[in-house]
Design a protein around this motif. Structure first.
Motif, mmCIF file in Angstrom:
data_model
loop_
_atom_site.group_PDB
_atom_site.id
_atom_site.type_symbol
_atom_site.label_atom_id
_atom_site.label_comp_id
_atom_site.label_asym_id
_atom_site.label_seq_id
_atom_site.Cartn_x
_atom_site.Cartn_y
_atom_site.Cartn_z
ATOM 1 N N ASP A 190 0.816 -1.219 0.000
ATOM 2 C CA ASP A 190 0.000 0.000 0.000
ATOM 3 C C ASP A 190 0.847 1.267 0.000
ATOM 4 O O ASP A 190 0.336 2.366 0.252
ATOM 5 C CB ASP A 190 -0.936 0.014 1.214
ATOM 6 C CG ASP A 190 -1.985 -1.073 1.138
ATOM 7 O OD1 ASP A 190 -2.433 -1.381 0.015
ATOM 8 O OD2 ASP A 190 -2.347 -1.623 2.191
ATOM 9 N N ASN A 191 2.167 1.097 -0.239
ATOM 10 C CA ASN A 191 3.097 2.229 -0.371
ATOM 11 C C ASN A 191 3.418 2.959 0.926
ATOM 12 O O ASN A 191 3.822 4.120 0.900
ATOM 13 C CB ASN A 191 2.595 3.234 -1.416
ATOM 14 C CG ASN A 191 2.680 2.692 -2.826
ATOM 15 O OD1 ASN A 191 3.656 2.045 -3.201
ATOM 16 N ND2 ASN A 191 1.636 2.914 -3.614
ATOM 17 N N PHE A 192 3.209 2.315 2.065
ATOM 18 C CA PHE A 192 3.755 2.848 3.313
ATOM 19 C C PHE A 192 5.245 2.515 3.341
ATOM 20 O O PHE A 192 5.655 1.403 2.981
ATOM 21 C CB PHE A 192 3.073 2.213 4.531
ATOM 22 C CG PHE A 192 1.704 2.740 4.821
ATOM 23 C CD1 PHE A 192 1.506 3.720 5.776
ATOM 24 C CD2 PHE A 192 0.603 2.251 4.134
ATOM 25 C CE1 PHE A 192 0.236 4.211 6.051
ATOM 26 C CE2 PHE A 192 -0.670 2.731 4.399
ATOM 27 C CZ PHE A 192 -0.853 3.714 5.363
ATOM 28 N N ILE A 193 6.051 3.475 3.786
ATOM 29 C CA ILE A 193 7.494 3.254 3.930
ATOM 30 C C ILE A 193 7.892 3.616 5.351
ATOM 31 O O ILE A 193 7.647 4.738 5.806
ATOM 32 C CB ILE A 193 8.298 4.091 2.919
ATOM 33 C CG1 ILE A 193 7.916 3.733 1.483
ATOM 34 C CG2 ILE A 193 9.798 3.881 3.141
ATOM 35 C CD1 ILE A 193 8.602 4.598 0.430
ATOM 36 N N PHE A 194 8.477 2.680 6.052
ATOM 37 C CA PHE A 194 8.892 2.901 7.444
ATOM 38 C C PHE A 194 10.026 1.934 7.761
ATOM 39 O O PHE A 194 10.472 1.164 6.902
ATOM 40 C CB PHE A 194 7.704 2.690 8.398
ATOM 41 C CG PHE A 194 7.203 1.279 8.431
ATOM 42 C CD1 PHE A 194 7.606 0.402 9.428
ATOM 43 C CD2 PHE A 194 6.320 0.811 7.461
ATOM 44 C CE1 PHE A 194 7.149 -0.903 9.457
ATOM 45 C CE2 PHE A 194 5.850 -0.488 7.479
ATOM 46 C CZ PHE A 194 6.263 -1.345 8.476
ATOM 47 N N GLY A 195 10.475 1.960 9.000
ATOM 48 C CA GLY A 195 11.541 1.043 9.380
ATOM 49 C C GLY A 195 12.107 1.370 10.744
ATOM 50 O O GLY A 195 11.447 2.016 11.568
ATOM 51 N N GLY A 196 13.350 0.926 10.960
ATOM 52 C CA GLY A 196 13.989 1.150 12.246
ATOM 53 C C GLY A 196 15.497 1.151 12.131
ATOM 54 O O GLY A 196 16.066 0.653 11.149
ATOM 55 N N PHE A 197 16.130 1.721 13.145
ATOM 56 C CA PHE A 197 17.597 1.751 13.204
ATOM 57 C C PHE A 197 18.039 1.282 14.582
ATOM 58 O O PHE A 197 17.466 1.667 15.607
ATOM 59 C CB PHE A 197 18.119 3.171 12.964
ATOM 60 C CG PHE A 197 19.590 3.330 13.233
ATOM 61 C CD1 PHE A 197 20.525 2.866 12.326
ATOM 62 C CD2 PHE A 197 20.044 3.921 14.417
ATOM 63 C CE1 PHE A 197 21.884 3.005 12.579
ATOM 64 C CE2 PHE A 197 21.396 4.069 14.668
ATOM 65 C CZ PHE A 197 22.316 3.606 13.754
#
Length: 311
Positions: free
Chosen positions: A186-193
């Motif tokens: 659905d074109n959500f872009i996220f993440g973590g570091f």
């Protein structure tokens, strides 16, 4: 004597005649008054009729004026509606035209962004997710480690290396600082570091006070990039758990702030337990759990990329 008597009689006679005449005149005046009085009454009744007719006409005129005004209002409203409709049609045509122009220009913009990223941030030049140089600049700002950021490489790609938690751990375990970027269907872009990094230990919490979660894009693209710092560093990330993919934070409802299972999808989120939420959003609510990927669970992953310094 006789002469005086005759004179008196003559005067009396004249007086009587005069009185008679006056009486006659009085009668005429009285009769005339009566006639005038009746005529006055008759005229007063006529006046009342005329007045009533006039008032009725005034009412009719008022009602007619009111009807005319209502028709004028309807005509004016119709004109306004037609004008609004015309404006909306023009606006639709303009929007359609601009959208078509944007579509025509998009390949040019995309190529420009691609060349800018390649020139300024070559480590992301082959990314399937990062297409906007502003996203790269935000990640650089948030990580705030120029040495690390300039040396990282894409060490894992689900499209390239397979949607496998086991393959993901083989690539990232023991690499130290690691940046993970996820894109959904659905074109959500996220993440973590994480500054500490993952390891192959089975079922172990890893403490990291510098770990953070981020959101770069929602499905419509109208949300600004955001960084969410850790509030429970003892639950920053989780090490290898049955070959699951990345796990950030401890949670109650679905287990963690977000995680991917052993096939790297579907994904699940209980965002806000170990990491700070955006202002005004309450932990446990659907808005919080859906914030990163659009839904709390079963969101489909399009790509997973992990960046670290090759060893």
């Amino acid at each position: 004597m006789d002469s005086n008597s005759n004179s008196n009689n003559s005067n009396n006679q004249q007086i009587n005649e005069l009185n008679k005449t006056i009486n006659e005149k009085d009668k005429q005046i009285i009769e005339l008054y009566k006639e005038n009085k009746e005529l006055l009454y008759k005229n007063e009744g006529l006046y009342k009729q005329i007045l009533e007719l006039s008032q009725e006409k005034d009412k009719q005129i008022f009602e007619l004026h009111k009807q005319i005004q209502e028709k004028d209002n309807l005509i004016q409203e119709k004109k306004i509606e037609e004008q609004e409709k015309e404006i909306k049609e023009k606006w639709k045509k303009e929007v359609k035209y601009k959208n078509n122009q944007i579509k025509k220009m998009k390949p040019i913009f995309d190529e420009y962004e691609k060349q800018e990223i390649k020139k300024n941030f070559p480590q992301f030049s082959d990314s399937e997710i990062i297409k906007d140089i502003e996203y790269v600049k935000k990640l650089e700002e948030w990580i705030n480690d120029n040495d690390f950021f300039s040396k990282i490489k894409k060490g894992f790609s689900a499209k390239r290396d397979g949607f496998s938690g086991q393959n993901w751990h083989k690539a990232v375990d023991g690499k130290g600082k690691t940046l993970i970027i996820i894109k959904t269907k659905d074109n959500f872009i996220f993440g973590g570091f994480t500054q500490v990094g993952f390891n192959s230990a089975n079922g172990e919490w890893i403490n990291d006070s510098n770990s953070f979660i981020f959101s770069l894009r929602n499905d419509t693209g109208d949300r600004k990039p955001e960084k969410f710092t850790i509030k429970q560093p003892q639950y920053a990330i989780y090490s290898n758990w049955h070959n699951y993919g990345p796990i950030f934070g401890y949670g109650g409802l679905s287990g963690h702030d977000f995680y991917l299972n052993d096939h790297l999808q579907p994904g699940y989120s209980d965002f806000g337990y170990s990491y700070n939420l955006p202002n005004g959003i309450e932990y446990g609510k659907n808005e919080a759990r859906s914030y990163l990927a659009g839904s709390p669970n079963s969101w489909i992953v399009d790509e997973v990329e992990s960046y670290f310094i090759p060893i």
